[in-house]
Design a protein around this motif. Sequence first.
Motif, PDB file in Angstrom:
ATOM      1  N   UNK A   1       2.546   9.615  12.649  1.00 19.71           N
ATOM      2  CA  UNK A   1       3.649   9.423  13.592  1.00 19.71           C
ATOM      3  C   UNK A   1       4.184   7.989  13.543  1.00 19.71           C
ATOM      4  N   UNK A   2       3.322   7.009  13.278  1.00 21.81           N
ATOM      5  CA  UNK A   2       3.795   5.639  13.126  1.00 21.81           C
ATOM      6  C   UNK A   2       4.619   5.493  11.853  1.00 21.81           C
ATOM      7  N   UNK A   3       4.176   6.143  10.784  1.00 21.57           N
ATOM      8  CA  UNK A   3       4.948   6.103   9.544  1.00 21.57           C
ATOM      9  C   UNK A   3       6.351   6.634   9.767  1.00 21.57           C
ATOM     10  N   UNK A   4       6.477   7.747  10.484  1.00 26.47           N
ATOM     11  CA  UNK A   4       7.794   8.304  10.759  1.00 26.47           C
ATOM     12  C   UNK A   4       8.652   7.335  11.573  1.00 26.47           C
ATOM     13  N   UNK A   5       8.020   6.623  12.502  1.00 28.06           N
ATOM     14  CA  UNK A   5       8.755   5.704  13.368  1.00 28.06           C
ATOM     15  C   UNK A   5       9.298   4.499  12.611  1.00 28.06           C
ATOM     16  N   UNK A   6       8.516   3.971  11.672  1.00 33.26           N
ATOM     17  CA  UNK A   6       8.935   2.750  10.979  1.00 33.26           C
ATOM     18  C   UNK A   6       9.701   3.042   9.695  1.00 33.26           C
ATOM     19  N   UNK A   7       9.817   4.319   9.329  1.00 30.86           N
ATOM     20  CA  UNK A   7      10.377   4.676   8.030  1.00 30.86           C
ATOM     21  C   UNK A   7      11.788   5.239   8.146  1.00 30.86           C
TER      22      UNK A   7
ATOM     23  N   UNK B   1      12.512   0.730  -1.572  1.00 30.36           N
ATOM     24  CA  UNK B   1      11.423   0.592  -2.537  1.00 30.36           C
ATOM     25  C   UNK B   1      11.768  -0.538  -3.491  1.00 30.36           C
ATOM     26  N   UNK B   2      10.941  -1.565  -3.527  1.00 33.62           N
ATOM     27  CA  UNK B   2      11.186  -2.718  -4.388  1.00 33.62           C
ATOM     28  C   UNK B   2      10.307  -2.585  -5.627  1.00 33.62           C
ATOM     29  N   UNK B   3      10.912  -2.487  -6.796  1.00 26.94           N
ATOM     30  CA  UNK B   3      10.106  -2.329  -8.013  1.00 26.94           C
ATOM     31  C   UNK B   3       9.279  -3.578  -8.278  1.00 26.94           C
TER      32      UNK B   3
ATOM     33  N   UNK C   1       0.837  -1.196   0.000  1.00 27.21           N
ATOM     34  CA  UNK C   1       0.000   0.000   0.000  1.00 27.21           C
ATOM     35  C   UNK C   1       0.874   1.249   0.000  1.00 27.21           C
ATOM     36  N   UNK C   2       0.306   2.361  -0.425  1.00 23.68           N
ATOM     37  CA  UNK C   2       0.982   3.651  -0.370  1.00 23.68           C
ATOM     38  C   UNK C   2       0.664   4.273   0.986  1.00 23.68           C
ATOM     39  N   UNK C   3       1.578   4.140   1.942  1.00 20.35           N
ATOM     40  CA  UNK C   3       1.299   4.595   3.305  1.00 20.35           C
ATOM     41  C   UNK C   3       1.110   6.106   3.373  1.00 20.35           C
TER      42      UNK C   3
END
Length: 206
Positions: A121-127, A132-134, A107-109
């Motif tokens: 805030x979760x996106x920032x934590x896990x990112x 990126x896998x094509x 998915x596009x988070x």
Amino acid sequence: YAQAIHNASPRSAGVFVAINCANFNANMLESELFGYTEGAFTGAKRGGKIGLFEAAAGGTLFLDEIGNLSLPMQSKLLTAIEKRHITRLGAVEPISIDVRLICATNANLRQLVGEGSFRQDLLYRINTIEIAIPPLRERGEDILMLADHFQRLYSRKYKKTIKGLSREAGSKLMKYPWPGNVRELQHVLERAVILNEGTVLRPDDF
């Protein structure tokens, strides 16, 4: 990829634990990740159960399809990451955790954040680091390399004497767009190996 990252890391001596978040509802996923005590809910096992955060101590916990998490579950995961401890369902004492967390999603988070269905805030934590896998259709000869790997894997599993793919079969696989990516390729090769009665996979096998 997650397994390869684990194997090449200082945590390679630790355990690699993986879970597909899309396979569980919110309550089941919480008990799987954090564990539970005896009697925490109807059907809880005698003696309770440790969660995957505990099981992966010193190693890696891989959360596949993290985009499928409900908002309440996202909140609990964020708390665990920030405080570096979890609490089993039905318990009151927190348990310290030491894991590397790897997450994956198709998915596009960032789009989900904009729609309000994924916490920013979760996106920032896990990112911290993003890979990126094509899609498989853009990976050229990788298709043939993976097809050969799966052909050998399933030939051993089903005790077949298949030696490989014909040139024409390889060309057919290269031209297909693979909307299901590697999982689809894997399933296609397994089916082809099962049904093949010769020693070479040909276009008609696909």
